[in-house]
Design a protein around this motif. Structure first.
Motif, PDB file in Angstrom:
ATOM      1  N   ALA A 326       0.834  -1.206   0.000  1.00  0.00           N
ATOM      2  CA  ALA A 326       0.000   0.000   0.000  1.00  0.00           C
ATOM      3  C   ALA A 326       0.868   1.255   0.000  1.00  0.00           C
ATOM      4  O   ALA A 326       0.561   2.243  -0.684  1.00  0.00           O
ATOM      5  CB  ALA A 326      -0.925  -0.007   1.214  1.00  0.00           C
ATOM      6  N   LEU A 327       1.967   1.233   0.752  1.00  0.00           N
ATOM      7  CA  LEU A 327       2.877   2.379   0.769  1.00  0.00           C
ATOM      8  C   LEU A 327       3.502   2.603  -0.607  1.00  0.00           C
ATOM      9  O   LEU A 327       3.571   3.745  -1.095  1.00  0.00           O
ATOM     10  CB  LEU A 327       3.976   2.157   1.812  1.00  0.00           C
ATOM     11  CG  LEU A 327       3.611   2.431   3.270  1.00  0.00           C
ATOM     12  CD1 LEU A 327       4.673   1.862   4.199  1.00  0.00           C
ATOM     13  CD2 LEU A 327       3.436   3.925   3.506  1.00  0.00           C
ATOM     14  N   ILE A 328       3.965   1.528  -1.238  1.00  0.00           N
ATOM     15  CA  ILE A 328       4.579   1.670  -2.557  1.00  0.00           C
ATOM     16  C   ILE A 328       3.527   2.051  -3.599  1.00  0.00           C
ATOM     17  O   ILE A 328       3.824   2.778  -4.560  1.00  0.00           O
ATOM     18  CB  ILE A 328       5.305   0.370  -2.948  1.00  0.00           C
ATOM     19  CG1 ILE A 328       6.372   0.030  -1.891  1.00  0.00           C
ATOM     20  CG2 ILE A 328       5.987   0.520  -4.294  1.00  0.00           C
ATOM     21  CD1 ILE A 328       7.407   1.114  -1.683  1.00  0.00           C
ATOM     22  N   HIS A 329       2.297   1.585  -3.410  1.00  0.00           N
ATOM     23  CA  HIS A 329       1.213   2.028  -4.302  1.00  0.00           C
ATOM     24  C   HIS A 329       1.015   3.539  -4.192  1.00  0.00           C
ATOM     25  O   HIS A 329       0.835   4.227  -5.205  1.00  0.00           O
ATOM     26  CB  HIS A 329      -0.088   1.309  -3.951  1.00  0.00           C
ATOM     27  CG  HIS A 329      -1.314   2.034  -4.425  1.00  0.00           C
ATOM     28  ND1 HIS A 329      -2.003   2.932  -3.638  1.00  0.00           N
ATOM     29  CD2 HIS A 329      -1.951   2.026  -5.616  1.00  0.00           C
ATOM     30  CE1 HIS A 329      -3.014   3.439  -4.322  1.00  0.00           C
ATOM     31  NE2 HIS A 329      -3.011   2.896  -5.517  1.00  0.00           N
ATOM     32  N   ASN A 330       1.047   4.065  -2.964  1.00  0.00           N
ATOM     33  CA  ASN A 330       0.919   5.516  -2.796  1.00  0.00           C
ATOM     34  C   ASN A 330       2.068   6.245  -3.486  1.00  0.00           C
ATOM     35  O   ASN A 330       1.872   7.295  -4.111  1.00  0.00           O
ATOM     36  CB  ASN A 330       0.881   5.869  -1.316  1.00  0.00           C
ATOM     37  CG  ASN A 330      -0.490   5.650  -0.704  1.00  0.00           C
ATOM     38  OD1 ASN A 330      -1.443   5.275  -1.381  1.00  0.00           O
ATOM     39  ND2 ASN A 330      -0.616   5.877   0.590  1.00  0.00           N
ATOM     40  N   ALA A 331       3.281   5.696  -3.362  1.00  0.00           N
ATOM     41  CA  ALA A 331       4.428   6.309  -4.034  1.00  0.00           C
ATOM     42  C   ALA A 331       4.240   6.292  -5.542  1.00  0.00           C
ATOM     43  O   ALA A 331       4.538   7.277  -6.233  1.00  0.00           O
ATOM     44  CB  ALA A 331       5.710   5.567  -3.646  1.00  0.00           C
ATOM     45  N   ARG A 332       3.735   5.193  -6.058  1.00  0.00           N
ATOM     46  CA  ARG A 332       3.515   5.096  -7.500  1.00  0.00           C
ATOM     47  C   ARG A 332       2.442   6.086  -7.962  1.00  0.00           C
ATOM     48  O   ARG A 332       2.561   6.692  -9.022  1.00  0.00           O
ATOM     49  CB  ARG A 332       3.102   3.661  -7.850  1.00  0.00           C
ATOM     50  CG  ARG A 332       3.159   3.365  -9.321  1.00  0.00           C
ATOM     51  CD  ARG A 332       2.700   1.951  -9.638  1.00  0.00           C
ATOM     52  NE  ARG A 332       2.856   1.717 -11.066  1.00  0.00           N
ATOM     53  CZ  ARG A 332       2.032   2.178 -11.999  1.00  0.00           C
ATOM     54  NH1 ARG A 332       0.986   2.885 -11.646  1.00  0.00           N
ATOM     55  NH2 ARG A 332       2.257   1.925 -13.274  1.00  0.00           N
ATOM     56  N   THR A 333       1.402   6.255  -7.143  1.00  0.00           N
ATOM     57  CA  THR A 333       0.342   7.209  -7.488  1.00  0.00           C
ATOM     58  C   THR A 333       0.884   8.632  -7.482  1.00  0.00           C
ATOM     59  O   THR A 333       0.496   9.455  -8.328  1.00  0.00           O
ATOM     60  CB  THR A 333      -0.822   7.072  -6.500  1.00  0.00           C
ATOM     61  OG1 THR A 333      -1.325   5.728  -6.533  1.00  0.00           O
ATOM     62  CG2 THR A 333      -1.949   8.028  -6.844  1.00  0.00           C
ATOM     63  N   CYS A 334       1.777   8.943  -6.538  1.00  0.00           N
ATOM     64  CA  CYS A 334       2.380  10.281  -6.504  1.00  0.00           C
ATOM     65  C   CYS A 334       3.130  10.585  -7.799  1.00  0.00           C
ATOM     66  O   CYS A 334       3.162  11.734  -8.257  1.00  0.00           O
ATOM     67  CB  CYS A 334       3.327  10.402  -5.318  1.00  0.00           C
ATOM     68  SG  CYS A 334       2.524  10.435  -3.699  1.00  0.00           S
ATOM     69  N   LEU A 335       3.725   9.566  -8.389  1.00  0.00           N
ATOM     70  CA  LEU A 335       4.525   9.773  -9.597  1.00  0.00           C
ATOM     71  C   LEU A 335       3.702   9.717 -10.873  1.00  0.00           C
ATOM     72  O   LEU A 335       3.944  10.485 -11.812  1.00  0.00           O
ATOM     73  CB  LEU A 335       5.636   8.724  -9.660  1.00  0.00           C
ATOM     74  CG  LEU A 335       6.748   8.851  -8.611  1.00  0.00           C
ATOM     75  CD1 LEU A 335       7.619   7.605  -8.621  1.00  0.00           C
ATOM     76  CD2 LEU A 335       7.596  10.094  -8.870  1.00  0.00           C
TER      77      LEU A 335
END
Length: 359
Positions: A326-335
């Motif tokens: 979920a954390l890496i998904h948020n990072a991916r969404t930010c980019l």
């Protein structure tokens, strides 16, 4: 069974001598079950061997963004495992990302990274533990810069502009069931009667910019969503942080399983609803589907957490795996944004703003 076979073989030879056939039988019983991967014949990993498209396919991020992610996550330049094995931070991050990108085995990573299976396992666990311990608070606390009162008001305006009757709703709350392998014990505790699977559950709040604002769990699969709400204590946090700059109450919206509170709204319930109430429920339901899109993005881009045969509660940190995904998904969404952020026409925060160290 195997000790019995061994004892029978030994007892059948009083002089202690085993024949060739007996030795071969013992070898077949006790030989390692994992394939002997000759990792030395593969070149050492270098991210520069991959094009941007290959990086996006294998690691879910473009090459330069992997460096950016390593920096904002403050992953060490040299990651050291508990047994002293050292690996470059970029390689460690790529091992973690590729492991979770699809349901692969560690043996499938050997040709890419040129490392033995035990090292790949230890490195993956090291990155999981670092990510969870260092950044887990981003999903447990609403006291984040990107969740400021002014931003929450922007979220509420975006939700209202899409046809939601509620003018003060800034996000959507829901529980998600993550199936796991049937455990050897405590099966009834993990069994979810509604989905008819053994599972763990999480409670998420999805913001209209595509990010998971809060994630509570894991809890036992048998738990009801209303029980998770009480266990999470999220209503106490919302009383403190869920308001606009003028101090007015902002709320999140959930399904009929949730109770009505000032900071938590739900659809009208019952059989004798009026036409206006039915229309209100339908309008809110049409925008609430955004939370399902967020759940889908997590398991679509990090498919390992959706492969229940590899999710064994007593053998691996299944809960940590989903939280880190979920954390890496948020990072991916930010980019790269997401379906949800596009639907509500909201830009997610910059990666540096999201991974802000406010502790």
């Amino acid at each position: 069974m195997m000790p019995c076979i061994r004892d029978a073989l030994l007892l059948s030879h009083g002089d202690g001598f085993l024949g060739v056939d007996d030795c071969m039988l013992l070898y077949e019983i006790y030989k390692p079950k994992n394939p002997n991967m000759c990792y030395r014949k593969y070149d050492k990993f270098s991210i520069h061997k991959f094009s941007d498209d290959e990086c996006k396919n294998n690691f879910r991020f473009y090459r330069n963004d992997i460096y950016h992610l390593r920096d904002v996550m403050q992953l060490p330049l040299e990651v050291t495992c508990y047994n002293g094995v050292q690996v470059d931070g970029i390689e460690a991050l790529c091992i973690f990302l590729m492991r979770f990108a699809y349901p692969c085995r560690f043996a499938d990573l050997v040709p890419t990274f040129g490392r033995p299976i035990p090292q790949l396992c230890m490195i993956t666990n090291e990155v999981i533990n670092f990510t969870y311990e260092r950044w887990g608070h981003l999903l447990s606390s609403l006291n984040q810069p990107w969740l400021s009162p002014s931003n929450l008001q922007i979220f509420a305006d975006a939700v209202h502009s899409q046809g939601a009757p509620l003018a003060n709703c800034w996000g959507f709350i829901d529980g998600t069931v993550r199936p796991v392998t049937r455990p050897g014990k405590n099966q009834r505790v993990l069994y979810n009667g509604h989905k008819r699977v053994h599972a763990i559950k999480f409670q998420s709040i999805a913001a209209p910019n595509g990010l998971i604002a809060n994630l509570y769990g894991p809890v036992e699969g048998k738990r009801h969503d209303s029980a998770m709400l009480a266990m999470s204590g999220i209503l106490n946090q919302m009383q403190q942080y869920s308001m606009n700059p003028e101090g007015d109450i902002l709320c999140v919206y959930g399904d009929p399983a949730y109770p009505l509170r000032p900071h938590l709204q739900a659809p009208y319930k019952g059989a004798g609803l009026t036409a206006d109430q039915l229309a209100w429920n339908k309008s809110m339901s049409s925008v609430r589907v955004a939370v399902e899109w967020v759940f889908g993005d997590v398991v679509n881009y990090f498919k390992f957490v959706d492969f229940k045969k590899n999710l064994k509660v007593h053998l691996s940190a299944v809960g940590k795996m989903y939280v880190c995904s979920a954390l890496i998904h948020n990072a991916r969404t930010c980019l790269y944004q997401s379906t949800t952020s596009t639907y509500f026409q909201l830009d997610p925060p910059a990666l540096d703003e999201y991974f802000f160290d406010n502790e």
